[in-house]
Motif scaffolding. Sequence first.
Motif, PDB file in Angstrom:
ATOM      1  N   HIS A  70       0.867  -1.185   0.000  1.00 11.52           N
ATOM      2  CA  HIS A  70       0.000   0.000   0.000  1.00 11.52           C
ATOM      3  C   HIS A  70       0.902   1.233   0.000  1.00 11.52           C
ATOM      4  O   HIS A  70       2.116   1.107  -0.028  1.00 11.52           O
ATOM      5  CB  HIS A  70      -0.942  -0.017   1.215  1.00 11.52           C
ATOM      6  N   ILE A 110      -2.153  -8.268  -3.081  1.00 11.59           N
ATOM      7  CA  ILE A 110      -3.010  -7.071  -3.074  1.00 11.59           C
ATOM      8  C   ILE A 110      -2.136  -5.828  -3.145  1.00 11.59           C
ATOM      9  O   ILE A 110      -1.132  -5.711  -2.431  1.00 11.59           O
ATOM     10  CB  ILE A 110      -3.857  -6.986  -1.788  1.00 11.59           C
ATOM     11  N   VAL A 112      -2.863  -1.789  -2.737  1.00 11.18           N
ATOM     12  CA  VAL A 112      -3.853  -0.763  -2.400  1.00 11.18           C
ATOM     13  C   VAL A 112      -3.421   0.581  -2.989  1.00 11.18           C
ATOM     14  O   VAL A 112      -2.370   1.108  -2.627  1.00 11.18           O
ATOM     15  CB  VAL A 112      -4.017  -0.641  -0.871  1.00 11.18           C
ATOM     16  N   ALA A 153      -6.366  -2.754  -5.739  1.00 10.50           N
ATOM     17  CA  ALA A 153      -7.516  -2.352  -4.933  1.00 10.50           C
ATOM     18  C   ALA A 153      -7.581  -0.823  -4.890  1.00 10.50           C
ATOM     19  O   ALA A 153      -6.779  -0.181  -4.211  1.00 10.50           O
ATOM     20  CB  ALA A 153      -7.410  -2.930  -3.522  1.00 10.50           C
ATOM     21  N   GLU A 155      -8.521   2.747  -3.849  1.00  7.52           N
ATOM     22  CA  GLU A 155      -8.896   3.251  -2.526  1.00  7.52           C
ATOM     23  C   GLU A 155      -9.521   4.641  -2.610  1.00  7.52           C
ATOM     24  O   GLU A 155      -8.813   5.635  -2.797  1.00  7.52           O
ATOM     25  CB  GLU A 155      -7.676   3.316  -1.603  1.00  7.52           C
ATOM     26  N   HIS A 186     -10.962  -1.079  -2.533  1.00  4.89           N
ATOM     27  CA  HIS A 186     -10.492  -1.124  -1.152  1.00  4.89           C
ATOM     28  C   HIS A 186     -11.336  -0.147  -0.338  1.00  4.89           C
ATOM     29  O   HIS A 186     -11.594   0.976  -0.785  1.00  4.89           O
ATOM     30  CB  HIS A 186      -9.017  -0.690  -1.083  1.00  4.89           C
ATOM     31  N   ASP A 188     -11.803   1.861   3.448  1.00  7.12           N
ATOM     32  CA  ASP A 188     -11.040   2.365   4.584  1.00  7.12           C
ATOM     33  C   ASP A 188     -12.012   3.072   5.523  1.00  7.12           C
ATOM     34  O   ASP A 188     -12.771   3.954   5.077  1.00  7.12           O
ATOM     35  CB  ASP A 188      -9.969   3.330   4.053  1.00  7.12           C
ATOM     36  N   HIS A 212     -10.104  -5.541  -0.193  1.00  2.76           N
ATOM     37  CA  HIS A 212      -9.283  -5.325   0.999  1.00  2.76           C
ATOM     38  C   HIS A 212      -9.962  -4.290   1.881  1.00  2.76           C
ATOM     39  O   HIS A 212     -10.813  -3.512   1.421  1.00  2.76           O
ATOM     40  CB  HIS A 212      -7.890  -4.848   0.582  1.00  2.76           C
ATOM     41  N   HIS A 214      -9.267  -1.519   5.372  1.00  2.00           N
ATOM     42  CA  HIS A 214      -8.419  -0.890   6.375  1.00  2.00           C
ATOM     43  C   HIS A 214      -9.254  -0.490   7.587  1.00  2.00           C
ATOM     44  O   HIS A 214     -10.292   0.177   7.464  1.00  2.00           O
ATOM     45  CB  HIS A 214      -7.736   0.357   5.821  1.00  2.00           C
TER      46      HIS A 214
END
Length: 276
Positions: A70, A110, A112, A153, A155, A186, A188, A212, A214
Amino acid sequence: MLMFRYAICNETYQDWPLENALSHAKEAGYNAIEIAPFTLASTAYDVTAKMRGQIREEIADAEIDVVGLHWLLAKTEGFYLTTPDDEVRRRTSDYFCELARLCRDLGGDIMVLGSPQQRNLLPGVSESEAMRLAADCLRRAMPTLEQCEVTLALEPLGPAEGDFLNTAEKGLELMDLIDSPNCKIHLDVKAMSAEEKPIPQIIRETAPHIAHFHANDPNKRGPGMGDVDFVPIFQALKEVGYNGWVSVEVFDYEPGIESLVKDSLAYMRQCEAALV
């Protein structure tokens, strides 16, 4: 029996040697580590084959998994997703290919993509044009990601971080433009907290495409260290059958490494235990 697989981002350990961070995360109860490339070298190109082999050995010795990467473009220069400059976008596409190879070589699958400073709208570039340019940049890299069996992914981030891809809905729009089975979304918690929709609703609406997740708080600390209640968030993840990683990512290190690592995990397990 625990439902979620927990990971933690390696920059949480700041200046600790990676070997020490890996062993501490494992001992604390995490299943995996998530790696920011800038903690290894200036760029992915600078992480040599020998270094990659040594890191894989350290990971194996720690008996911990690797989520992937990431903060993909953080602390780099010369890369930009939404620029009209074809050469810069080509160079950025090539760099994503190298990141995919690094991710694969470290045992992850993965990547990110946040990096708001390399995607924010430039003067004279509309949001729709930025979408087209970002899709063009990333689409070029997707064959390499597919070959490496790595998923990109996307974000979404809140307006405090930037002005492009501010909602999960926009992330899905870009995902559709890229049109690759290895491009997903992704989510978060800190970023979703800035949206008008409740977080559980965002999770349910995005569910088929979440690669994914966070776990953090809008106060930039770990889960449980702010006002966000993770029980309804975890309940939504359970209901949609999410089986990916739940990874702790923090930006405020003031509580100290031990607290960020151990208290975050203890809180998440407490929330998981409260699920129906």
